[in-house]
Design a protein around this motif. Structure first.
Motif, mmCIF file in Angstrom:
data_model
loop_
_atom_site.group_PDB
_atom_site.id
_atom_site.type_symbol
_atom_site.label_atom_id
_atom_site.label_comp_id
_atom_site.label_asym_id
_atom_site.label_seq_id
_atom_site.Cartn_x
_atom_site.Cartn_y
_atom_site.Cartn_z
ATOM 1 N N PHE A 163 0.843 -1.187 0.000
ATOM 2 C CA PHE A 163 0.000 0.000 0.000
ATOM 3 C C PHE A 163 0.879 1.237 0.000
ATOM 4 C CE2 PHE A 163 -3.282 -2.774 0.235
ATOM 5 C CZ PHE A 163 -3.660 -3.282 1.470
ATOM 6 N N SER A 166 -0.673 7.471 -0.483
ATOM 7 C CA SER A 166 -0.559 8.274 0.727
ATOM 8 C C SER A 166 -1.735 8.077 1.686
ATOM 9 C CB SER A 166 -0.476 9.756 0.366
ATOM 10 O OG SER A 166 -1.611 10.134 -0.388
ATOM 11 N N ARG A 167 -2.806 7.498 1.217
ATOM 12 C CA ARG A 167 -3.964 7.265 2.065
ATOM 13 C C ARG A 167 -3.575 6.433 3.275
ATOM 14 N NH1 ARG A 167 -9.102 8.450 4.037
ATOM 15 N NH2 ARG A 167 -10.515 6.671 3.879
ATOM 16 N N ALA A 168 -3.973 6.866 4.459
ATOM 17 C CA ALA A 168 -3.602 6.169 5.683
ATOM 18 C C ALA A 168 -4.115 4.731 5.667
ATOM 19 C CB ALA A 168 -4.173 6.905 6.891
ATOM 20 N N VAL A 169 -3.198 3.807 5.890
ATOM 21 C CA VAL A 169 -3.556 2.394 5.855
ATOM 22 C C VAL A 169 -4.619 2.074 6.896
ATOM 23 C CG1 VAL A 169 -2.644 0.087 6.254
ATOM 24 C CG2 VAL A 169 -1.325 1.724 4.918
ATOM 25 N N ARG A 170 -4.483 2.679 8.060
ATOM 26 C CA ARG A 170 -5.425 2.435 9.144
ATOM 27 C C ARG A 170 -6.853 2.842 8.725
ATOM 28 N NH1 ARG A 170 -5.771 -0.331 13.991
ATOM 29 N NH2 ARG A 170 -7.975 -0.100 14.307
ATOM 30 N N ARG A 171 -6.933 3.978 8.040
ATOM 31 C CA ARG A 171 -8.237 4.474 7.635
ATOM 32 C C ARG A 171 -8.863 3.596 6.559
ATOM 33 N NH1 ARG A 171 -12.454 5.667 9.283
ATOM 34 N NH2 ARG A 171 -13.749 7.219 8.318
ATOM 35 N N SER A 172 -8.047 3.157 5.620
ATOM 36 C CA SER A 172 -8.564 2.231 4.608
ATOM 37 C C SER A 172 -9.102 0.966 5.260
ATOM 38 C CB SER A 172 -7.461 1.849 3.608
ATOM 39 O OG SER A 172 -7.262 2.841 2.642
ATOM 40 N N GLU A 174 -10.377 0.656 8.283
ATOM 41 C CA GLU A 174 -11.662 0.961 8.912
ATOM 42 C C GLU A 174 -12.777 1.035 7.870
ATOM 43 O OE1 GLU A 174 -9.573 3.504 12.530
ATOM 44 O OE2 GLU A 174 -10.487 4.532 10.814
ATOM 45 N N ARG A 175 -12.473 1.667 6.762
ATOM 46 C CA ARG A 175 -13.460 1.760 5.687
ATOM 47 C C ARG A 175 -13.768 0.388 5.094
ATOM 48 N NH1 ARG A 175 -16.743 4.274 5.019
ATOM 49 N NH2 ARG A 175 -16.658 5.270 3.027
ATOM 50 N N ALA A 176 -12.765 -0.427 5.003
ATOM 51 C CA ALA A 176 -12.989 -1.791 4.506
ATOM 52 C C ALA A 176 -13.928 -2.539 5.449
ATOM 53 C CB ALA A 176 -11.657 -2.533 4.386
ATOM 54 N N ASP A 178 -16.193 -1.186 7.383
ATOM 55 C CA ASP A 178 -17.526 -0.615 7.121
ATOM 56 C C ASP A 178 -18.166 -1.311 5.920
ATOM 57 O OD1 ASP A 178 -16.653 2.878 7.849
ATOM 58 O OD2 ASP A 178 -17.311 1.241 9.173
#
Lengths: 201, 201
Positions: A163, A166-172, A174-176, A178
């Motif tokens: 990955f 630049s998108r924060a891995v942690r945030r992805s 969490e979205r996953a 969801d």
DNA sequence: TACCTTTGCCTAGAGATATTAGGCAAACAG
DNA sequence: CTGTTTGCCTAATATCTCTAGGCAAAGGTA
């Protein structure tokens, strides 16, 4: 010759710790022996061979992971349980990369698995977590497999540097979760196999 | 001494073939040399060391995989493209387990990646495939990561014997793709990070 | 406590793998 | 044809895996 007080359990734990430090694929009988201050040949009093050692680490890790998950989902249901399950999974892998790698790299002998409860525990934990979604077979199995795939895949790609955006891995992550929750609540109705693929089966 | 006509490309291809046959982790300079009927030391005229050889196999495999995917999604859009993408991915992994393992096991040096177009191609293929779902950042990246995780995870668990239930693996895969398509079409709106987790960031 | 048995350490050794250095002759270039 | 490059080899070294046998510590029994 004074004894170092080694046991198969101590050797396994040390191997697991070393795996977390240097990577599971770099575990050698030689390195492990050095960490105990004994000669490498001495370790064969406690483990049969390198393969036996690797299997022991894999079983240890699988048990620890199941414990982590069980503790995380206790008293939870629905999305909360799913998220707790997933986070426990990923947190363990992040904290113990070598141990986690062992759970995947080692294909355990059926006889070895039969003597361990860890496999059945993992299946039960998964099914209990999915219970709130009221899926029935074969959807239950399909969904379980997809969840495990997504969790494992995410963790592995993350660990392997997959990955790079630049998108924060942690945030992805969490979205996953969801998204997966939404999917589980709306699991699609059984559809016929694709026509061309149907002929292939 | 007659020359065997080796080149780095030939050596790499042979290593990849051998990886598919015996597993990527079992590739050794010695075994490869034997397959060419030369002494192991001779291979160092063509590859720098074992790590270089492994990297070359990983790059070869990544390129082949991207080619496969590109060919499969050509002229397709929407669910059809997503399914074609996923199937090309899995079919390649199933047909070339050693090559596929190389794409994950080898962490390529940033300098090596910079000299190759395969990474950018893969990202572009993924984004093109997702175009029909009209996702905008950061959803586009999140969804892409989830898809890749699910594909890779499924393939890996499958290859490692992780699906022991009697349910046909192929059918679970198809159902997973159905589910992922549904999810992509209904990607959840951005939610605030979980409160407790928010404090962790 | 004394004696016998078990076993955890060691050494020695063999086999396999990874890699380097230098030599020789095939292959290439002019 | 001659000089240069380089792909093969041998020799050597280092590391890893594992087996066999010896010795003494540790355990068990009377």
């Amino acid at each position: 010759m004074a004894r170092a007080g080694l046991t198969p359990e101590r050797v396994t734990e040390a191997a697991a710790d070393l795996a977390d430090a240097v990577g599971f694929e770099n575990i050698t009988v030689s390195a492990l022996a050095r960490s105990f201050g004994v000669k490498d040949a001495s370790l064969y009093s406690h483990v049969r061979n390198l393969r036996d050692l690797r299997e022991r680490v894999a079983l240890l890790a699988a048990g620890e992971l199941a414990d982590r998950i069980a503790a995380a989902v206790a008293g939870r249901a629905g999305k909360e349980a799913m998220v707790a399950f997933a986070n426990a999974y990923r947190d363990y892998a992040l904290a113990h990369p070598g141990r986690y790698a062992a759970t995947q790299a080692v294909q355990l002998d059926p006889a070895v698995l039969a003597r361990s409860t860890v496999h059945a525990r993992t299946v039960e934990l998964t099914h209990a977590m999915l219970r709130a979604y009221r899926l029935v077979e074969p959807d239950l199995t399909d969904a379980g497999r997809l969840l495990r795939s997504a969790f494992h895949g995410y963790i592995t790609l993350e660990a392997n540097g997959g990955f790079s955006h630049s998108r924060a891995v942690r945030r992805s992550w969490e979205r996953a979760l969801d998204g997966l929750h939404l999917l589980l609540e709306n699991w699609p109705a059984e559809s016929p196999p694709p026509a061309a693929e149907g002929q292939r089966r």
